[in-house]
Design an enzyme around this catalytic site. Structure first.
Site, PDB file in Angstrom:
ATOM      1  N   ARG A  62      15.060  22.954  48.464  1.00 34.20           N
ATOM      2  CA  ARG A  62      13.895  23.409  49.203  1.00 34.20           C
ATOM      3  C   ARG A  62      14.199  23.657  50.659  1.00 34.20           C
ATOM      4  O   ARG A  62      13.581  24.252  51.460  1.00 34.20           O
ATOM      5  CB  ARG A  62      12.603  22.433  48.984  1.00 34.20           C
ATOM      6  CG  ARG A  62      11.672  23.130  48.179  1.00 34.20           C
ATOM      7  CD  ARG A  62      10.724  21.896  47.702  1.00 34.20           C
ATOM      8  NE  ARG A  62      11.341  21.081  47.082  1.00 34.20           N
ATOM      9  CZ  ARG A  62      10.852  19.873  46.383  1.00 34.20           C
ATOM     10  NH1 ARG A  62       9.601  19.963  46.207  1.00 34.20           N
ATOM     11  NH2 ARG A  62      11.421  18.775  45.996  1.00 34.20           N
ATOM     12  N   LYS A 203      32.533   7.305  31.695  1.00 36.45           N
ATOM     13  CA  LYS A 203      33.171   6.311  31.991  1.00 36.45           C
ATOM     14  C   LYS A 203      34.470   6.171  31.117  1.00 36.45           C
ATOM     15  O   LYS A 203      34.329   6.217  29.837  1.00 36.45           O
ATOM     16  CB  LYS A 203      32.132   4.944  31.741  1.00 36.45           C
ATOM     17  CG  LYS A 203      31.160   4.883  32.743  1.00 36.45           C
ATOM     18  CD  LYS A 203      30.172   3.603  32.577  1.00 36.45           C
ATOM     19  CE  LYS A 203      28.871   3.909  33.200  1.00 36.45           C
ATOM     20  NZ  LYS A 203      29.025   3.683  34.849  1.00 36.45           N
ATOM     21  N   GLU A 237      22.205  -5.309  35.217  1.00 38.71           N
ATOM     22  CA  GLU A 237      22.157  -4.778  36.448  1.00 38.71           C
ATOM     23  C   GLU A 237      21.592  -6.079  37.224  1.00 38.71           C
ATOM     24  O   GLU A 237      20.505  -6.592  36.996  1.00 38.71           O
ATOM     25  CB  GLU A 237      21.320  -3.813  36.547  1.00 38.71           C
ATOM     26  CG  GLU A 237      21.838  -2.544  35.860  1.00 38.71           C
ATOM     27  CD  GLU A 237      21.147  -1.261  36.201  1.00 38.71           C
ATOM     28  OE1 GLU A 237      21.360  -0.455  37.225  1.00 38.71           O
ATOM     29  OE2 GLU A 237      20.147  -0.652  35.523  1.00 38.71           O
ATOM     30  N   HIS A 261      21.968   5.942  27.488  1.00 37.83           N
ATOM     31  CA  HIS A 261      22.881   5.150  27.712  1.00 37.83           C
ATOM     32  C   HIS A 261      23.436   4.313  26.571  1.00 37.83           C
ATOM     33  O   HIS A 261      24.732   4.214  26.122  1.00 37.83           O
ATOM     34  CB  HIS A 261      22.777   4.513  29.031  1.00 37.83           C
ATOM     35  CG  HIS A 261      22.660   5.068  30.257  1.00 37.83           C
ATOM     36  ND1 HIS A 261      22.917   6.620  30.420  1.00 37.83           N
ATOM     37  CD2 HIS A 261      21.903   5.014  31.220  1.00 37.83           C
ATOM     38  CE1 HIS A 261      22.766   7.015  31.375  1.00 37.83           C
ATOM     39  NE2 HIS A 261      22.150   5.994  32.115  1.00 37.83           N
ATOM     40  N   LYS A 361      17.006  -4.890  34.587  1.00 36.16           N
ATOM     41  CA  LYS A 361      17.221  -4.919  36.135  1.00 36.16           C
ATOM     42  C   LYS A 361      17.206  -6.315  36.748  1.00 36.16           C
ATOM     43  O   LYS A 361      16.470  -7.371  36.176  1.00 36.16           O
ATOM     44  CB  LYS A 361      16.205  -3.998  37.085  1.00 36.16           C
ATOM     45  CG  LYS A 361      16.822  -2.634  36.641  1.00 36.16           C
ATOM     46  CD  LYS A 361      16.349  -1.565  37.631  1.00 36.16           C
ATOM     47  CE  LYS A 361      16.536  -0.219  37.284  1.00 36.16           C
ATOM     48  NZ  LYS A 361      17.925   0.290  37.370  1.00 36.16           N
TER      49      LYS A 361
HETATM   50  C1  BG6 Z   1      20.760   5.346  35.532  1.00 37.11           C
HETATM   51  C2  BG6 Z   1      19.630   4.849  35.272  1.00 37.11           C
HETATM   52  O1  BG6 Z   1      20.777   6.460  34.482  1.00 37.11           O
HETATM   53  O2  BG6 Z   1      21.832   4.499  34.961  1.00 37.11           O
HETATM   54  C3  BG6 Z   1      19.390   3.588  36.563  1.00 37.11           C
HETATM   55  O3  BG6 Z   1      18.435   5.695  35.817  1.00 37.11           O
HETATM   56  C4  BG6 Z   1      20.594   2.916  36.108  1.00 37.11           C
HETATM   57  O4  BG6 Z   1      18.321   2.855  36.478  1.00 37.11           O
HETATM   58  C5  BG6 Z   1      21.885   3.630  36.115  1.00 37.11           C
HETATM   59  O5  BG6 Z   1      20.709   1.834  37.481  1.00 37.11           O
HETATM   60  C6  BG6 Z   1      22.881   2.462  35.603  1.00 37.11           C
HETATM   61  O6  BG6 Z   1      24.215   3.296  35.580  1.00 37.11           O
HETATM   62  P1  BG6 Z   1      25.614   2.568  35.822  1.00 37.11           P
HETATM   63  O7  BG6 Z   1      26.710   3.616  35.949  1.00 37.11           O
HETATM   64  O8  BG6 Z   1      25.377   1.849  37.376  1.00 37.11           O
HETATM   65  O9  BG6 Z   1      25.688   1.627  34.812  1.00 37.11           O
END
Ligand code: BG6
Length: 532
Positions: A62, A203, A237, A261, A361
């Site tokens: 945008r 990865k 995380e 994931h 998290k």
């Molecule tokens: C993302 C999520 O897809 O993956 C995030 O939206 C998350 O919330 C992230 O932190 C984690 O990715 P990585 O590669 O840091 O494990």
């Protein structure tokens, strides 16, 4: 996934040939993903000679600026986000290929301008009319952009020119929306033009799961219900929700991490050997696993699914705020920041072997790992050693941050008395292959340009994933949590997550053990602990 049989000494030349000429159009060029991942990844590919000479990037967003402004801005950002030193000469070459057009994604005018710019880029950079459209936008724009691209005939493939569309996650926010999105995309594109991206598949260690399982003869015979007690997948995380409160409030940990994931990790770990590395063959086997997951009825959800939200706490000695006080988060939010599940895969290989998964998290450490816990052997020889003191064999696939694989087993502690100690055999990626700094998007972008969809999700895989989590979404919506926040930042999630395993006589693997083992290895000690 391009294949190469050359083992450890992989030279630049053997890494692959440059992708074919093309233009990559990035919708959402002003956003975070573009500056943090896409441009640095493309620059790494260019440095590695995997981008063709005949290449162009068109940014679309945008913000109202010119191609020159875009080049200048990108030049500043790359210095912050590049994964290795920016070499002036290679950057100068790279930046010449950047173009930009501002516009509203809903406005057909934008697509006319984009069409003109594509023609210009094709002439100036000789891109042969091939085009990769990357949707790095908010998900609300996915169907809109695809529809407009179709209406403007920009996705038409004529005279051997290919047109592909990369779609970021989240792909839908539940089963119905994912099905609807697949439908809308299908009105414009063939399935083989669609690349649903999941950055976990970029990865190296995730891709290595297949090599580890199927390029070695010794693991596959024990990779089943006869020898495996259970499997654990942890994606922990340390970070909180940061500035993404707006998005996360509507997503939560389940949607954000599980159907994408974590299910990628589970399917690669559990699938049958595909008949080849061909995308169709790999996707077929992954999909079979997803379809074999035992459906969760409401009773099972109550019993097998745990949710949590972090309150304030301490990580690495620093005080951190609770989720409800993060920016753009409702002070009474019921969004989960932690989820743990127990799933069963009902097939001949895995029936009766629980797959436990957890993600959250603000956990004590950043760690993504897959743990295969084997059954105990009959301990006739060690009758005097109580069984709880004899650790079962464990294979840990460390996805991040310390990429590697380790196998723990029992050994006799030296001395006149028979005592057992758990020891580790450790493989660290960096010891053998060094470290190549990357964003994780290089392979994925390269594969799209090469037309290899193996590391992308097929429509039916996405729908099968949502089918598994939908009953959890429904029940959690119907019964909002009353105990949030229920874990302190810096802890391993709510007590119920531990209970989920404990009631079956199991424990979560201690992810922090890896760091300790690496420290021990550095100090020349390999025994983790001895248990008499
Ligand atoms: C993302 C999520 O897809 O993956 C995030 O939206 C998350 O919330 C992230 O932190 C984690 O990715 P990585 O590669 O840091 O494990």
């Amino acid at each position: 996934m391009t294949q190469n049989s050359d083992p450890v000494n992989v030279s630049q030349e053997t890494l692959g040939r440059p992708a074919p000429p093309c233009t990559m159009v990035i919708f959402g060029a002003g956003g975070d993903l573009t500056k943090r991942k896409l441009i640095p990844a493309l620059y790494n590919l260019a440095k590695g000679k995997l981008l063709p000479q005949e290449f162009a990037i068109i940014g679309v967003s945008r913000e109202n600026f010119s191609s020159d402004d875009f080049r200048q801005r990108t030049g500043q950002e790359i210095r912050e986000y590049a994964t290795s030193e920016v070499e002036q000469a290679s950057w100068d070459q790279f930046v010449k290929r950047l173009y930009y057009t501002p516009g509203d994604f809903k406005d057909p005018e934008l697509y006319k301008k984009l069409g003109d710019l594509l023609v210009q880029a094709e002439k100036e950079q000789n891109t042969h009319g091939n085009c990769l459209f990357y949707l790095a936008t908010s998900p609300t724009f996915f169907p809109i952009v695809v529809k407009q691209l179709g209406a403007a005939k920009l996705t038409n493939e004529e005279n051997g020119k290919w047109k592909r569309v990369v779609i970021e996650k989240p792909f839908g926010h539940d089963l119905d929306s994912a099905v609807a999105l697949n439908h809308e995309i299908g009105l414009v594109l063939r399935e083989d033009q669609v690349y649903r991206i999941d950055h976990y598949l970029g990865k190296e260690t995730v891709q290595n799961i297949l090599a580890f399982r199927f390029a070695n003869g010794i693991f596959e015979p024990v990779w089943n219900r006869r020898y495996v007690d259970h499997v654990q997948v942890t994606v922990a995380e340390e970070l909180g929700v940061e500035m993404r409160g707006d998005y996360y409030e509507h997503a939560g940990a389940l949607r954000d991490m599980v159907p994408n994931h974590i299910f990628q990790l589970i399917t690669l770990t559990a699938m049958e050997p595909p008949i080849s590395f061909d995308a169709q063959a790999v996707h077929d086997e992954q999909t079979k696993i997803l379809r074999a997951v035992q459906p969760l009825n409401p009773e099972k959800v109550l019993d097998h699914a745990v949710r949590g939200q972090y309150g304030e706490g301490e990580i690495d000695g620093k005080h951190v705020p609770g989720y409800r006080t993060e920016p753009n988060v409702d002070p009474a939010s019921t969004t989960e920041t932690f989820v743990a599940l127990a799933l069963n895969i009902d097939n001949w290989r895995w029936a009766g072997v629980p797959f436990y998964l957890r993600t959250g998290k603000r956990l004590p450490t950043r760690s993504t790992e897959i743990v295969i816990r084997f059954r105990r052997p009959p301990f006739v020889l060690f009758r005097k050693t109580s069984v709880e003191k004899i650790a079962p064999n464990e294979l840990v696939i460390n996805i991040q941050p310390n990429e590697g694989i380790s196998l723990s087993f029992e050994a006799k502690v030296p001395g006149p008395i028979v005592r057992l100690g758990a020891v580790n055999m450790d493989f660290q990626y960096s010891d053998y292959f060094g470290t190549t700094p990357s964003t994780g998007y290089e392979t994925l972008l390269y594969d799209c340009m090469m037309g290899d969809p193996t590391l992308f999700q097929r429509a039916d895989m996405v729908e099968a994933s949502w089918t598994i989590v939908q009953p959890i979404i429904d029940l959690w919506k119907a019964l909002p949590p009353r105990d949030f926040p229920n874990y302190a930042a810096g802890s391993w999630g709510p007590e119920q997550a531990h209970e989920l395993l404990r009631r079956e006589g199991r424990e979560w693997h201690d992810c922090t053990q890896k760091a300790a083992s690496l420290r021990n290895a550095a100090a020349g000690m390999s025994v983790l602990g001895t248990k008499a």
